[in-house]
Design an enzyme around this catalytic site. Structure first.
Site, PDB file in Angstrom:
ATOM      1  N   GLU A 251      -5.045  -5.521  -1.867  1.00  0.00           N
ATOM      2  CA  GLU A 251      -3.659  -5.233  -2.249  1.00  0.00           C
ATOM      3  C   GLU A 251      -2.818  -5.484  -1.005  1.00  0.00           C
ATOM      4  O   GLU A 251      -2.754  -4.644  -0.104  1.00  0.00           O
ATOM      5  CB  GLU A 251      -3.560  -3.781  -2.732  1.00  0.00           C
ATOM      6  CG  GLU A 251      -2.428  -3.558  -3.702  1.00  0.00           C
ATOM      7  CD  GLU A 251      -1.095  -3.359  -3.001  1.00  0.00           C
ATOM      8  OE1 GLU A 251      -0.341  -4.351  -2.892  1.00  0.00           O
ATOM      9  OE2 GLU A 251      -0.810  -2.249  -2.573  1.00  0.00           O
ATOM     10  N   CYS A 285       5.266  -2.403  -0.606  1.00  0.00           N
ATOM     11  CA  CYS A 285       4.778  -3.770  -0.823  1.00  0.00           C
ATOM     12  C   CYS A 285       5.502  -4.446  -1.987  1.00  0.00           C
ATOM     13  O   CYS A 285       5.671  -5.662  -1.993  1.00  0.00           O
ATOM     14  CB  CYS A 285       3.274  -3.773  -1.048  1.00  0.00           C
ATOM     15  SG  CYS A 285       2.756  -2.689  -2.380  1.00  0.00           S
TER      16      CYS A 285
HETATM   17  P1  NAD Z   1      -0.859  -3.912  10.291  1.00  0.00           P
HETATM   18  O1  NAD Z   1      -1.275  -5.092   9.534  1.00  0.00           O
HETATM   19  O2  NAD Z   1      -1.183  -3.848  11.748  1.00  0.00           O
HETATM   20  O3  NAD Z   1      -1.507  -2.597   9.658  1.00  0.00           O
HETATM   21  C1  NAD Z   1      -1.471  -2.306   8.283  1.00  0.00           C
HETATM   22  C2  NAD Z   1      -2.581  -1.292   7.996  1.00  0.00           C
HETATM   23  O4  NAD Z   1      -3.849  -1.915   8.121  1.00  0.00           O
HETATM   24  C3  NAD Z   1      -2.595  -0.109   8.978  1.00  0.00           C
HETATM   25  O5  NAD Z   1      -2.740   1.088   8.268  1.00  0.00           O
HETATM   26  C4  NAD Z   1      -3.804  -0.348   9.875  1.00  0.00           C
HETATM   27  O6  NAD Z   1      -4.457   0.851  10.254  1.00  0.00           O
HETATM   28  C5  NAD Z   1      -4.706  -1.189   9.010  1.00  0.00           C
HETATM   29  N1  NAD Z   1      -5.478  -2.149   9.797  1.00  0.00           N
HETATM   30  C6  NAD Z   1      -5.008  -2.976  10.747  1.00  0.00           C
HETATM   31  N2  NAD Z   1      -6.007  -3.729  11.253  1.00  0.00           N
HETATM   32  C7  NAD Z   1      -7.133  -3.354  10.599  1.00  0.00           C
HETATM   33  C8  NAD Z   1      -8.494  -3.756  10.677  1.00  0.00           C
HETATM   34  N3  NAD Z   1      -8.901  -4.740  11.498  1.00  0.00           N
HETATM   35  N4  NAD Z   1      -9.385  -3.144   9.873  1.00  0.00           N
HETATM   36  C9  NAD Z   1      -8.998  -2.175   9.008  1.00  0.00           C
HETATM   37  N5  NAD Z   1      -7.725  -1.754   8.889  1.00  0.00           N
HETATM   38  C10 NAD Z   1      -6.797  -2.339   9.672  1.00  0.00           C
HETATM   39  O7  NAD Z   1       0.676  -3.786  10.092  1.00  0.00           O
HETATM   40  P2  NAD Z   1       1.755  -2.666  10.422  1.00  0.00           P
HETATM   41  O8  NAD Z   1       2.596  -3.098  11.584  1.00  0.00           O
HETATM   42  O9  NAD Z   1       1.154  -1.303  10.444  1.00  0.00           O
HETATM   43  O10 NAD Z   1       2.603  -2.791   9.109  1.00  0.00           O
HETATM   44  C11 NAD Z   1       3.403  -3.885   8.866  1.00  0.00           C
HETATM   45  C12 NAD Z   1       2.830  -4.843   7.883  1.00  0.00           C
HETATM   46  O11 NAD Z   1       1.862  -4.208   7.070  1.00  0.00           O
HETATM   47  C13 NAD Z   1       3.921  -5.325   6.942  1.00  0.00           C
HETATM   48  O12 NAD Z   1       4.319  -6.604   7.301  1.00  0.00           O
HETATM   49  C14 NAD Z   1       3.294  -5.254   5.574  1.00  0.00           C
HETATM   50  O13 NAD Z   1       2.958  -6.522   5.118  1.00  0.00           O
HETATM   51  C15 NAD Z   1       2.000  -4.582   5.736  1.00  0.00           C
HETATM   52  N6  NAD Z   1       1.825  -3.407   4.903  1.00  0.00           N
HETATM   53  C16 NAD Z   1       1.562  -3.608   3.586  1.00  0.00           C
HETATM   54  C17 NAD Z   1       1.373  -2.525   2.760  1.00  0.00           C
HETATM   55  C18 NAD Z   1       1.093  -2.682   1.303  1.00  0.00           C
HETATM   56  O14 NAD Z   1       1.198  -1.705   0.578  1.00  0.00           O
HETATM   57  N7  NAD Z   1       0.701  -3.837   0.831  1.00  0.00           N
HETATM   58  C19 NAD Z   1       1.463  -1.250   3.286  1.00  0.00           C
HETATM   59  C20 NAD Z   1       1.740  -1.072   4.637  1.00  0.00           C
HETATM   60  C21 NAD Z   1       1.884  -2.183   5.450  1.00  0.00           C
END
Ligand code: NAD
Length: 478
Positions: A251, A285
């Site tokens: 997702e 999202c």
């Molecule tokens: P990010 O991609 O760094 O992190 C998003 C989430 O993924 C965090 O909770 C983080 O703990 C987890 N994560 C990161 N790297 C991981 C890994 N290697 N293994 C497992 N989990 C990991 O981004 P961010 O700066 O926290 O948020 C911004 C971006 O995240 C936005 O551009 C958006 O696209 C996305 N986002 C999407 C949703 C959604 O519901 N689809 C929700 C939150 C954030």
């Protein structure tokens, strides 16, 4: 919360583990930027303990009667409802959204649990009658222990949305919610614990995300990956999961196009769209993001959108009457500021907001509306994930559909038109997992939630959410 610090921990094999002998990470209040508490991070040995427990837990839970599993899930739902106020306050304290939104999230999570409890009773197989009078049986069985990772934007609901279908299907699960919103996840886990769900069936860890995901996904114990988060992290995790060919549900992010036609009910459309755009400071999202407005109503739409946006009350989510809180972490306002500057530098007009941090301290960014945004602007191509609305005019329905489908994202899309023939065409031709016509509600417990293209694959919620945790076996009997 006076005991907030004491209640943060890792929930492994039914035990709460604290910071002794472990590295920690600060959890912040985004409204002030101050530290709320220190969160313990799992060691490799902790993760091995959790994997052993998940393996054990799965073996017992898969043969637990579905009715017994459902009863425990419904008990957890009762506890979530009873504790919705406390959960909401914690979520606001560490994620920033207004308290009413956070409490509503806890209540929605309870509804998700009730739905999945019932859905777990509806896992039916099939009998195939053979000419000789013998039979083949088609069975659907739980896939095995699940590793789930979810983001900080819905700190209560995201956790429940992973755990509920896994447990309803008969799987065990280890979840790694976002470290940034750990307190909400811990309180959700206490609801499962207090409901009597075995501690080796639903476990919760925190750590360095890349280390935790590599560790859990490399283990032969883990049979499914479920992830909610950004597209780049989703692609990275899908590659790790491919090493062991495990099933995956992804997702990921979106860039929600909104198509507003001349014949819509303009005031109603504006009221719902402005509220939805800035819900959770745009960190959703399925947030509406690119507003494509038919030329006949473009100017009126832009003026009405900007006026309503300027009237929003921004502040701490714990303050009464606040409609938009801070962003969840220090990264987000900087990311939005860079996108706004980029768009402005190539000709976008700022109709509202656009730079001033709306309140002293914390991770605030003003609700912002840009008009006439060139398609080359970064914000028109990358997911802003923040309080930024992008407005552009169009003339024909073909143009609107082409623009909606231009990006690799395919999660949510919104259309506003009273023309039935056009509604059908938009519903058919827009490349998105979910399309809302004349409304903004895309999340219901009983309907599949998920995207296509870069927004991921697989569905959560609805019967599809439980099915995604099952494997099919055929038994031929002679
Ligand atoms: P990010 O991609 O760094 O992190 C998003 C989430 O993924 C965090 O909770 C983080 O703990 C987890 N994560 C990161 N790297 C991981 C890994 N290697 N293994 C497992 N989990 C990991 O981004 P961010 O700066 O926290 O948020 C911004 C971006 O995240 C936005 O551009 C958006 O696209 C996305 N986002 C999407 C949703 C959604 O519901 N689809 C929700 C939150 C954030």
């Amino acid at each position: 919360m006076s005991n907030y610090q004491a209640r943060l921990g890792l929930y492994i094999a039914g035990e709460w583990l604290g910071p002794e002998g472990r590295a920690t990470q600060d959890v912040l209040d985004p409204a002030t930027g101050q530290v709320n508490a220190a969160l313990p991070l799992a060691t490799a040995a902790d993760l091995d303990t959790a994997l052993d427990a998940a393996d054990r837990g799965f073996k017992a839970w898969r043969v637990t009667a579905p009715e017994a599993r459902a009863a425990l899930l419904m008990k957890a739902a009762v506890l979530l409802r009873e504790r919705a106020g406390d959960l909401g306050r914690i979520a606001t304290l560490e994620q920033g959204k207004p308290f009413d939104e956070a409490k509503g999230e806890a209540l929605y999570a309870a509804a998700l649990l009730d739905f999945h409890a019932a859905e777990g009773l509806r896992v039916y197989g099939r009998v195939l009658q053979r000419p000789s009078g013998t039979r083949s049986l088609v069975l659907h069985q739980p896939i095995g222990p699940v590793a789930a990772f979810c983001a900080w934007n819905f700190p209560i609901m995201n956790v429940v949305r992973k755990i509920a279908p896994a447990l309803a299907a008969g799987c065990s699960i280890i979840i790694k919610p976002s470290e940034e919103t750990a307190g909400s996840a811990c309180e959700v886990m206490r609801c499962f614990q207090d409901a009597g769900i075995p501690g080796d069936v639903a476990q919760c860890v925190f750590g360095v995300p890349d280390q935790v995901s590599r560790h859990l996904l490399a283990s032969p114990v883990t049979r499914k990956l479920s992830f909610t988060g950004s597209v780049p992290v989703g692609k990275h995790l899908a590659k790790l999961a491919a090493e062991t060919l495990m099933a995956t549900t992804m997702e990921l992010g979106g860039h929600g196009p909104v198509m507003v036609f001349d014949d819509c009910d303009l005031d109603r459309t504006l009221d719902t769209l402005v509220a939805t755009k800035f819900r959770n400071a745009g960190q959703v999202c399925i947030a509406p993001t690119r507003f494509h407005v038919q030329r006949g109503v473009y100017d009126a739409f832009a003026a009405g959108f900007a006026e309503r946006t300027r009237a929003l009350k921004v502040g701490s989510g714990l303050e009464k009457g606040v409609q938009m809180g801070p962003m969840a972490n220090a990264r987000r306002p900087d990311a939005i500021a860079a996108m706004v500057e980029d768009a402005r530098s190539i000709g976008a007009r700022v109709l509202a907001g656009g730079g001033e941090r709306a309140s002293g301290g914390g991770f605030f960014y003003e609700p912002t509306v840009l008009a006439d945004v060139p398609l080359t602007a970064r914000a028109m191509n990358d997911e802003p994930f923040g309080p930024l609305a992008l407005l552009n005019p169009f003339d024909t329905v073909d143009e609107a559909i082409a623009e909606a489908n231009r990006l690799p994202y395919g999660l949510a899309a919104y259309c506003f038109t009273e023309n039935g023939r056009r509604q059908n065409r938009l519903g058919d031709e827009i490349e998105a997992g979910m399309v809302a016509i004349n409304n903004v509600r895309l999340s219901w417990v009983d309907s599949p939630f998920g995207g296509v293209k870069d927004s991921g694959y697989g569905s959560e919620d609805g019967p599809e959410g439980v099915k995604a945790h099952l494997v099919t076996k055929t038994v031929h009997m002679t």
